[in-house]
Design an enzyme around this catalytic site. Structure first.
Site, PDB file in Angstrom:
ATOM      1  N   CYS A   5       0.813  -1.203   0.000  1.00 35.26           N
ATOM      2  CA  CYS A   5       0.000   0.000   0.000  1.00 35.26           C
ATOM      3  C   CYS A   5       0.854   1.264   0.000  1.00 35.26           C
ATOM      4  CB  CYS A   5      -0.917   0.085   1.220  1.00 35.26           C
ATOM      5  SG  CYS A   5      -2.100  -1.242   1.312  1.00 35.26           S
ATOM      6  N   GLY A  32       0.233   0.156  -4.907  1.00 32.81           N
ATOM      7  CA  GLY A  32      -1.029  -0.568  -4.804  1.00 32.81           C
ATOM      8  C   GLY A  32      -1.969  -0.133  -5.903  1.00 32.81           C
ATOM      9  N   ASN A 106      -0.204   1.056   5.756  1.00 32.69           N
ATOM     10  CA  ASN A 106       0.712   0.271   4.923  1.00 32.69           C
ATOM     11  C   ASN A 106       1.436  -0.699   5.848  1.00 32.69           C
ATOM     12  OD1 ASN A 106       3.846   1.039   3.176  1.00 32.69           O
ATOM     13  ND2 ASN A 106       2.558  -0.761   3.083  1.00 32.69           N
ATOM     14  N   GLY A 107       1.268  -1.990   5.608  1.00 36.23           N
ATOM     15  CA  GLY A 107       1.968  -2.977   6.435  1.00 36.23           C
ATOM     16  C   GLY A 107       1.115  -4.197   6.685  1.00 36.23           C
ATOM     17  N   TYR A 245      13.281  -3.038  -4.945  1.00 33.70           N
ATOM     18  CA  TYR A 245      12.178  -3.191  -5.888  1.00 33.70           C
ATOM     19  C   TYR A 245      10.975  -2.274  -5.639  1.00 33.70           C
ATOM     20  CZ  TYR A 245       8.196  -5.728  -7.979  1.00 33.70           C
ATOM     21  OH  TYR A 245       7.072  -6.058  -8.662  1.00 33.70           O
ATOM     22  N   ASP A 348      18.016  -8.680 -13.193  1.00 34.35           N
ATOM     23  CA  ASP A 348      16.654  -8.520 -12.669  1.00 34.35           C
ATOM     24  C   ASP A 348      16.712  -8.296 -11.168  1.00 34.35           C
ATOM     25  OD1 ASP A 348      13.939  -8.252 -12.734  1.00 34.35           O
ATOM     26  OD2 ASP A 348      13.508 -10.255 -13.485  1.00 34.35           O
ATOM     27  N   CYS A 385       7.752 -13.981   3.831  1.00 33.55           N
ATOM     28  CA  CYS A 385       7.628 -12.691   4.518  1.00 33.55           C
ATOM     29  C   CYS A 385       6.348 -12.673   5.342  1.00 33.55           C
ATOM     30  CB  CYS A 385       7.581 -11.555   3.502  1.00 33.55           C
ATOM     31  SG  CYS A 385       7.359  -9.947   4.285  1.00 33.55           S
TER      32      CYS A 385
END
Ligand code: SF4
Length: 473
Positions: A5, A32, A106-107, A245, A348, A385
């Site tokens: 998010c 998001g 966010n989280g 990323y 990448d 994760c």
């Protein structure tokens, strides 16, 4: 791999805060793409507008004009907990009358189920299936007299990752969890203040970057100005994937421009995994900077051999089977004129399940490349994760199941090299102990029990009651 998010908040009595929030969310769209929303307050009541879709699809002049007031928060959602549907869109309003807040999060809260049950037993009701509503109800449930102490109470109880923008009827709060897993920064605009997941959002609205919100910090912004409340934290755990990323290359986190950090990752790969080659290219867009770094350090010429379709965004139209079979061709178009007969270094950001990388390697080979040497900025991902990154269960992570040579064969590359953890830290050029590296090392910043399925996660009993600044392994 997806992040979860983008959040934004603004207190600016002289500005059209809804419009500022719209443009900030537009800049944070990469965090998001499922839903977007804005909540404002005029000092007496909240207005909120949220819908499924991209920021540009959700809002128009009409909806923005209804969002009146001097304070606003906004949110772009990628769902990690709670399904992708309108009722889970944020910001959400929780509570009644003066005991109500708007929240953007966010989280990922690891002990959300436990807290949900506790709050349900106390009579709190939930409209959504999100951990965000758990956070909001926890704050509302506190018997403390002021908002700062109520937020502190919630922070003592929450386990996991959270950066929040909160709105009461007359105040904006920025809150960053004690581990600091997700970023949050503070900016200034025309006598007002802004909060944002990333500094690129400040640049887009003409705000000046002031500083990061520190792990464990609450910032309160009101007519009285800005106040900061900080707690000591035992351990910091900023997600290293923000640098690899997630965050935009034009954002700065902890004083490090993401573009430069990614370029240094490419340079590190060139040092750790050199190879005779004719050209280097980064898989666009996330590895473009790393490709540049590899080329500059190795002296192998840089080329663009994959063109990304950048203008599609998220579509709600499902491709039919024939188009689906084209796989990554929907995303990338290779240039045979550039790749034909060449020994190619392909850089990448990461390999997660190993489903996309073989398709990209195949695409490059079909365009005529003689050799394909894969170089990856992230060390092998061997652990799942638990902090809001929609990655995979452990048994889905290819590096948890196969050795590097086995992965090389699986993806069909001539060679495969990952940046080492030390090489990654050197590239980011910040102290190792401020980061979470758990998906590479298994050393989680809070104690978790890993099963082969994400659903098997349990928090160690001692962590349930951990004090502020949770105890570490
Ligand atoms: S486990 Fe990996 S993806 Fe998750 S927060 Fe830690 S570094 Fe980021």
């Amino acid at each position: 791999m997806h992040e979860c998010c983008g959040v934004f908040g603004v207190y600016a009595p002289n500005e059209d805060v809804a419009r500022l929030t719209f443009f900030a969310l537009f800049a944070l769209q990469h965090r998001g793409q499922e839903s977007a929303g804005i909540a404002t307050t005029d000092g007496r009541k909240f207005q909120v507008y949220a819908k499924m879709g991209l920021v540009s699809q959700v809002f128009d002049e009409d909806s923005l004009s209804q969002l009146i007031g001097d304070i606003a928060i906004g949110h772009n959602r990628y769902s990690t907990r709670g399904s992708s549907r309108l009722s889970n869109a944020q910001p959400m309003i929780v509570g009644k009358g003066s005991n109500s807040i708007a929240i953007a999060h966010n989280g990922n809260i690891i002990n959300a189920e436990h807290l949900y049950e506790e709050l349900s037993d106390q009579g709190y009701t939930f409209r959504t299936s999100t951990d965000t509503e758990v956070i909001a109800n926890l704050i509302i449930s506190s018997t403390e007299r002021n908002w700062i102490d109520r937020i502190r109470y919630a922070m003592r109880r929450l386990q996991g990752a959270y950066s929040l923008a909160l709105l009461t009827h007359d105040r904006l709060f920025g809150v960053r969890g004690p581990l600091g897993v997700r970023p949050l920064c503070l900016g200034a605009i025309n006598g007002g203040w802004v909060l944002a997941s990333e500094s690129c959002a400040l640049d887009h609205i003409g705000a000046d970057f002031i500083r990061e919100i520190e792990p464990g910090e609450i910032v309160s912004i009101s007519a009285n100005g800005i106040e900061s409340y900080r707690e000591e934290v035992d351990r910091r755990a900023l997600c290293i994937f923000e640098y690899i990323y997630f965050a935009r290359p034009d954002s700065t986190i902890n004083g490090r421009l993401l573009y430069q950090a990614r370029q240094a990752m490419g340079a590190g790969l060139a040092e750790e995994h050199p190879v005779d080659a004719d050209l280097v290219m980064g898989v666009p867009d996330s590895a473009t900077a790393a490709g540049v770094g590899y080329a500059l350090r190795s002296g192998v010429p840089l080329a663009e051999g994959l063109i990304k379709n950048r203008y599609v965004g998220r579509t709600f139209i499902e491709p039919d089977q024939r188009i689906r079979d084209l796989g990554v061709k929907l995303k990338f178009n290779p240039l045979p004129q550039v790749l034909g007969g060449k020994r190619v270094v392909l850089v990448d950001d990461s390999i997660v399940r190993g489903t996309t990388t073989p398709q990209v390697v195949r695409l490059v080979r079909r365009a005529g490349a003689k050799e394909v040497h894969m170089r990856i900025c992230a060390p092998p991902l061997r652990y799942p994760c638990f902090f809001g990154v929609d990655m995979a269960t452990q048994w889905e992570l290819i590096a948890a199941q196969k050795t590097v040579p086995e992965v090389r064969d699986f993806i069909g590359a001539d060679s495969l090299g990952h940046l080492s953890v030390d090489g990654l830290i050197k590239a980011v050029a910040l102290p190792k102990d401020i980061f979470c590296l758990a998906c590479f090392t298994g050393d989680y910043p809070i104690p978790v029990q890993i099963g082969m399925d994400k659903l098997a996660l349990e928090i160690m009993p001692s962590a349930q009651q951990a004090p502020f600044g949770v105890k570490q392994r």
